[in-house]
Design a protein around this motif. Sequence first.
Motif, PDB file in Angstrom:
ATOM      1  N   LYS A  97       0.843  -1.194   0.000  1.00  0.00           N
ATOM      2  CA  LYS A  97       0.000   0.000   0.000  1.00  0.00           C
ATOM      3  C   LYS A  97       0.880   1.245   0.000  1.00  0.00           C
ATOM      4  CE  LYS A  97      -2.237  -0.999   3.793  1.00  0.00           C
ATOM      5  NZ  LYS A  97      -3.243  -0.918   4.889  1.00  0.00           N
ATOM      6  N   GLU A  98       0.382   2.294  -0.619  1.00  0.00           N
ATOM      7  CA  GLU A  98       1.141   3.542  -0.627  1.00  0.00           C
ATOM      8  C   GLU A  98       1.343   4.081   0.780  1.00  0.00           C
ATOM      9  OE1 GLU A  98      -0.543   6.429  -3.196  1.00  0.00           O
ATOM     10  OE2 GLU A  98      -0.276   5.230  -5.030  1.00  0.00           O
ATOM     11  N   SER A  99       0.398   3.801   1.652  1.00  0.00           N
ATOM     12  CA  SER A  99       0.488   4.279   3.030  1.00  0.00           C
ATOM     13  C   SER A  99       1.354   3.381   3.915  1.00  0.00           C
ATOM     14  CB  SER A  99      -0.920   4.370   3.632  1.00  0.00           C
ATOM     15  OG  SER A  99      -1.566   3.094   3.602  1.00  0.00           O
ATOM     16  N   GLY A 100       1.859   2.300   3.328  1.00  0.00           N
ATOM     17  CA  GLY A 100       2.668   1.352   4.086  1.00  0.00           C
ATOM     18  C   GLY A 100       1.918   0.069   4.362  1.00  0.00           C
ATOM     19  N   GLY A 101       2.644  -1.015   4.600  1.00  0.00           N
ATOM     20  CA  GLY A 101       2.018  -2.306   4.847  1.00  0.00           C
ATOM     21  C   GLY A 101       1.541  -2.949   3.554  1.00  0.00           C
TER      22      GLY A 101
END
Length: 215
Positions: A97-101
């Motif tokens: 994910k772009e937001s991380g994870g």
Amino acid sequence: MKIGIVGAGAIGQLYARLWNKAGHEILLSSRHPGKLTAMVREIGAEVQAGTPAQATQFGDVVLLAVNYTTIDEAVGAMRPHVHGKLIIDATNPLRLKESGGTERVIGDNEIAGLVMAKMLPEARVAKGFTTLWTGHVERYARVDDPTIAMTLAADHESDREIVAQLIRDAGLVPVDLGSLADSRPLDPPSPIWNVLLTAKELEESVAEFRRTEAR
């Protein structure tokens, strides 16, 4: 056994090494096989490099171990050569994910093994080698005294026996979860994913997971 490995990342390299030590013939592949020359030489003089299509043609068994973002390209290269072959799907249906994870890229109610079986209908698809980080396997795999469990699933008992033997050859303890329809515990998120467990602990965790899913 002749094993073709589609994908030369951490998973492909790791099992190429372990199965080469166990005496299997290996062809490790990527989209750019020329870049694998030094790698396969270091793994073993008899290990070959090639394309995904060549690995699929070569193997009595084929391990599919690519990043899921490239799954369509890999399956497209394999598809003309899979008729009647055992394909062990070691992919996880995840993307960053772009937001991380990470996040799943198949539906919450879908099972990855069944999705792959639809993608390769002429093959015999099994699931395995998905639930443990390669670093854990490198550290804890012991052919002479295996203790850490690895799950598997396939629709035919004979295929489950083959995958189980390859798990043993990698120094792990096979735990058979049954058919592909029963293989949801292999997919993230689940309580066995990337957790070091003995066979008994894994079986208990899967049983509890299935009870919870059935509610």
